[in-house]
Design an enzyme around this catalytic site. Structure first.
Site, short mmCIF file in Angstrom:
data_model
loop_
_atom_site.label_atom_id
_atom_site.label_comp_id
_atom_site.label_asym_id
_atom_site.label_seq_id
_atom_site.Cartn_x
_atom_site.Cartn_y
_atom_site.Cartn_z
N HIS A 113 2.92 -2.33 8.31
CA HIS A 113 2.88 -1.45 7.14
C HIS A 113 2.53 -0.03 7.59
CE1 HIS A 113 -1.37 -2.83 7.50
NE2 HIS A 113 -1.60 -1.54 7.26
N ALA A 114 2.60 0.90 6.64
CA ALA A 114 2.18 2.28 6.84
C ALA A 114 1.45 2.73 5.58
CB ALA A 114 3.39 3.18 7.12
#
Length: 198
Positions: A113-114
């Site tokens: 994820h970011a």
């Protein structure tokens, strides 16, 4: 020369009493010396922390790009090493949340994820693992294994973690409390956001 029976008994009793008094005093002396040693060690540790301090604000300004290694101060002592971290001093943000990963299977993958705004610094407190970071243009791998060395990750950086050693412990310092709306969980959404911010 042997003395009378009753006197012998009294003498043995006196010697026994003196032995227990000496033993008691020795025990207290050991406790007192132990206390002094601990107190002196604590003072020395405190003085060392005051002397070491942390990087100046200008050194934090040297953090460029979306990810960078950060080395924390370490105080070495015969009783063990001590490392400390202060938000806004050793890392470029105030710490709003701390979490850690442990009991991670060696074949597990984490991350994926970011974040839109969140900044983090990741540490391997015990064991080791690999973290791959991607800012939408460059993708690099980092192996974390030193508990005083972390990886700073800015916003809009995709991260993946794997190759955890047995018993690895990962600690993360975060700039904000948990907010699910801050996540990019699909890589294409992340790439789109990077393109819009370029």
């Amino acid at each position: 020369m042997r003395l009378g029976g009753d006197f012998d008994g009294k003498l043995v009793g006196i010697q026994s009493a003196r032995f227990w008094i000496i033993r008691l005093e020795t025990s207290n002396l050991i406790k007192y010396l132990t206390f002094l040693g601990a107190y002196r060690g604590a003072r020395l540790m405190s003085d060392a922390v005051d002397k070491i301090g942390g990087p100046s604000p200008s050194s934090l300004a040297e953090i460029k790009g979306h990810f960078q290694s950060i080395a924390l101060p370490v105080i070495t002592d015969p009783r063990g090493d001590l490392t400390f971290v202060e938000g806004g001093n050793h890392i470029p943000f105030n710490i709003q949340r701390v979490y850690y990963l442990y009991n991670v299977p060696v074949d597990a993958q984490r991350g994926g994820h970011a974040h839109q705004e969140l900044e983090q610094v990741v540490f391997a407190l015990s064991g080791s693992f690999r973290i791959t970071v991607d800012d939408g243009h460059t993708r690099t791998e980092h192996f974390l294994r030193d508990p005083r060395k972390g990886l700073y990750i800015s916003k809009l950086v995709w991260r993946e973690m794997d190759l955890f050693s047995q018993g690895a412990v990962c600690m993360v310092l975060a700039s904000q409390p948990y907010d699910e709306s801050d996540y990019f969980r699909e890589y294409q959404d992340f790439k789109k956001a990077v393109g819009q911010n370029s």
